[in-house]
Design a protein around this motif. Structure first.
Motif, mmCIF file in Angstrom:
data_model
loop_
_atom_site.group_PDB
_atom_site.id
_atom_site.type_symbol
_atom_site.label_atom_id
_atom_site.label_comp_id
_atom_site.label_asym_id
_atom_site.label_seq_id
_atom_site.Cartn_x
_atom_site.Cartn_y
_atom_site.Cartn_z
ATOM 1 N N GLU A 112 0.831 -1.185 0.000
ATOM 2 C CA GLU A 112 0.000 0.000 0.000
ATOM 3 C C GLU A 112 0.875 1.248 0.000
ATOM 4 N N PRO A 113 0.704 2.144 -0.965
ATOM 5 C CA PRO A 113 1.542 3.330 -1.010
ATOM 6 C C PRO A 113 1.344 4.238 0.202
ATOM 7 N N ILE A 114 2.392 4.919 0.585
ATOM 8 C CA ILE A 114 2.290 5.948 1.616
ATOM 9 C C ILE A 114 2.084 7.274 0.892
ATOM 10 N N ASN A 115 0.924 7.877 1.091
ATOM 11 C CA ASN A 115 0.583 9.080 0.338
ATOM 12 C C ASN A 115 1.086 10.327 1.038
ATOM 13 N N THR A 116 1.755 11.150 0.280
ATOM 14 C CA THR A 116 2.228 12.410 0.815
ATOM 15 C C THR A 116 1.521 13.603 0.189
ATOM 16 N N ASP A 117 0.790 13.369 -0.892
ATOM 17 C CA ASP A 117 0.048 14.437 -1.551
ATOM 18 C C ASP A 117 -1.183 14.771 -0.710
ATOM 19 N N PRO A 118 -1.348 16.004 -0.263
ATOM 20 C CA PRO A 118 -2.500 16.330 0.590
ATOM 21 C C PRO A 118 -3.805 16.497 -0.177
ATOM 22 N N THR A 119 -3.760 16.443 -1.502
ATOM 23 C CA THR A 119 -4.966 16.669 -2.309
ATOM 24 C C THR A 119 -5.577 15.345 -2.742
ATOM 25 N N VAL A 120 -6.897 15.237 -2.598
ATOM 26 C CA VAL A 120 -7.642 14.057 -3.036
ATOM 27 C C VAL A 120 -8.498 14.441 -4.236
ATOM 28 N N HIS A 121 -8.352 13.697 -5.335
ATOM 29 C CA HIS A 121 -9.178 13.874 -6.520
ATOM 30 C C HIS A 121 -10.055 12.635 -6.649
ATOM 31 N N GLY A 122 -11.319 12.732 -6.280
ATOM 32 C CA GLY A 122 -12.196 11.572 -6.230
ATOM 33 C C GLY A 122 -13.302 11.601 -7.263
ATOM 34 N N THR A 123 -13.968 10.452 -7.419
ATOM 35 C CA THR A 123 -15.109 10.302 -8.316
ATOM 36 C C THR A 123 -16.186 9.522 -7.588
ATOM 37 N N LEU A 124 -17.440 9.893 -7.785
ATOM 38 C CA LEU A 124 -18.577 9.234 -7.140
ATOM 39 C C LEU A 124 -19.475 8.643 -8.216
#
Length: 528
Positions: A117-129
């Motif tokens: 599992e990657p360790i995420n350092t980017d504080p931005t989430v780009h999601g889709t619903l």
């Protein structure tokens, strides 16, 4: 005591409502679970996506996650660093970058190395619903921490300054507020989640009448079924055939989302053995494009003239888990989202062999399931995308999870009450907790990897004091984490029956892939 009811807008697990042919029926139709699972990203414990062939380590000359690069820790440019032998820096190679003596060309580490599992350092989430059918859910508010973000016309949203691990919640209504839903996705880390819910858009439908001219005239051992598939929903109907060649029946397709949709209607005519209900020959097939409009009647007409339909057997083995009644099901599936049931069979042995047809733009799904009581545990595994003559291999029916507490409606529950369940050894650990009000269209879903939890608070959803609820645990395949369940295609299995659009025990949707689905027995509680 909770009586039987139809849960439109929830997961339904009733038997097929239509008989295939005359004479003996096909037997009880049950839900089904999956065998082969597609996962987004590597599983925990794997080497991640390190293209150089290993995970990283904190020792000099190796990447920072736990395994050696494919060149045994030295640079690919010559085994040792060109400027000074081996790398003596003693430090880690940050993300496979440059070290003191040369460029590491072995590939970068997937920001996490060992563990998968990657360790995420980017504080931005780009999601889709999205919903079950892949519709983007527009102008829907999602909650991440104290942020409330509305999705755009593509169902996308962006959240800034999100912690490395975060939850996403949302609530919405449909059918003029008759149905109330809440969802909570727990423990996400990925920065690009696709969050799939069962349903969110308005129900649509129309009436219709189907005429089928069949030559030769159907007999007592013949069967006929029709289906219609669209990007917005699918419907199946099988029915008895009279002794003449003019067969007519009412057929009321429905879908979700737009007022208008289009797709393809299919009709299949075959002969079966009435004692076993299994197909023995396929006579004719027809299809046509259809346009559906809310509230506008549509008549169908099919001409089925017996001819040569190439058919061969598909062989395989189904391994039971011992939890209940066994059923094998065979379907002709189409990429328009619909399926025609060819057989439902109570097997006497693990090995099976079923005769199936070769149909343009069609493939075969074979499913094995256990348990046929809506209140009891149920599991199904299915192999999809088969062609006549293929080997289905071994379908091992997974076991369902088991709820522990609370267990009965006498258990009074609030936000501090701990829920718990025992997961199945057949599942890696990604679950959907399905909570539903008894006799009320109120639904709550928690997507989680935790076997202990409390009821989350979701903006726009109100738990009702003194109301009875049931809860159960569902699995859609073999996902290990919520991150994997939030992959680009969503997580919902085609046999989960998320809407009345599918025929409950038949597969639906345009994503045709092998998989499984389980649901535990029901447990109950009363809200304080």
């Amino acid at each position: 005591m909770v009586g039987n009811r139809v849960f439109r807008g929830s997961l339904c697990y009733s038997s097929l409502l239509w008989l295939l042919g005359v004479g003996a029926g096909l037997g009880a139709c049950t839900s089904v679970l999956g065998i082969e699972e597609l996962h987004d990203g590597p599983r925990p414990g794997s080497a991640g996506d390190n293209a150089s062939g290993g995970t990283s380590s904190t020792n000099g000359g190796k990447n920072s996650g736990g395994g050696a690069d494919s060149t045994a820790g030295t640079d690919n440019t010559g085994g040792t660093d060109n400027t000074g032998g081996t790398n003596t820096a003693g430090g880690t190679k940050p993300s496979g970058g440059t070290n003191n003596g040369g460029t590491n060309t072995g590939g970068s580490v997937n920001e996490g190395g060992a563990g998968g599992e990657p360790i995420n350092t980017d504080p931005t989430v780009h999601g889709t619903l999205i919903d079950f059918w892949g519709h983007p859910l527009v102008n829907q508010v999602v909650n991440i921490g104290d942020q409330q973000i509305a999705t755009d016309k593509f169902g996308k949203f962006t959240a800034e300054n999100v912690p490395a691990t975060y939850d996403v919640t949302m609530s919405f209504t449909r059918n003029s507020g008759d149905f109330v839903y809440a969802w909570c996705f727990q423990g996400l880390t990925r920065r690009d989640p696709t969050l799939q819910v069962y349903q969110a858009l308005e129900d649509r439908g129309t009436t219709g009448y189907v005429k089928i001219s069949a030559t030769p005239a159907p007999g007592a051992n013949d069967a006929l079924a029709i289906s219609v598939g669209t990007p917005d929903g699918a419907r199946i109907k099988s029915s008895s055939i009279t002794a003449n060649d003019q067969f007519g029946t009412y057929f009321d397709p429905d879908w979700q989302g737009p007022d208008n949709t289009s797709g393809t209607a299919h009709a299949l005519y075959w002969t079966k053995n009435n004692s076993t209900t299994l197909p023995t020959a396929y006579k004719a097939f027809d299809s046509k494009l259809v346009a559906l409009a809310e509230g506008t009647a549509l008549d169908y007409s099919f001409t089925l003239t017996a001819g040569d339909i190439v058919s061969k057997n598909i062989d395989g083995t189904a391994i039971a888990n011992g939890s209940g009644n066994r059923t094998n099901s065979v379907f002709l599936r189409f990429d328009t989202g619909d399926a025609i049931p060819l057989a439902q069979h109570t097997p006497a042995a693990a090995a099976f062999s079923y005769l199936v047809p070769t149909i343009p733009k069609g493939s075969i799904t074979i499913a094995a399931s256990e348990g046929d009581d809506f209140y009891a545990a149920h599991s199904i595994v299915h192999k999809d995308g088969l062609n006549p003559g293929d080997a289905a291999g071994t379908l091992t029916i997974p076991a369902a999870a088991t709820p522990v507490k609370p267990a009965t409606a006498s258990d009074m529950v609030d936000e501090t009450t701990e829920f718990s369940f025992v997961g199945s050894g057949d599942n890696k650990g990604g679950f959907v907790i399905h909570i539903e009000a008894v006799h009320v269209n109120q639904y709550f879903y928690i997507v989680t990897a935790n076997k202990k939890f409390t009821l989350p608070t979701v903006e726009g959803f109100a738990w009702v004091s003194a109301r009875d609820y049931y809860w159960r645990i569902e699995t859609h395949g073999d996902y290990a984490t919520v991150d994997q369940m939030a992959g680009p295609n969503g997580f919902v299995d085609s046999f989960s029956g998320p809407t009345s659009i599918s025929n409950d025990d038949a597969p639906a949707g345009t994503l045709i892939q092998s998989g499984s689905f389980t649901r535990s027995k029901m447990a109950y509680f009363t809200r304080k």
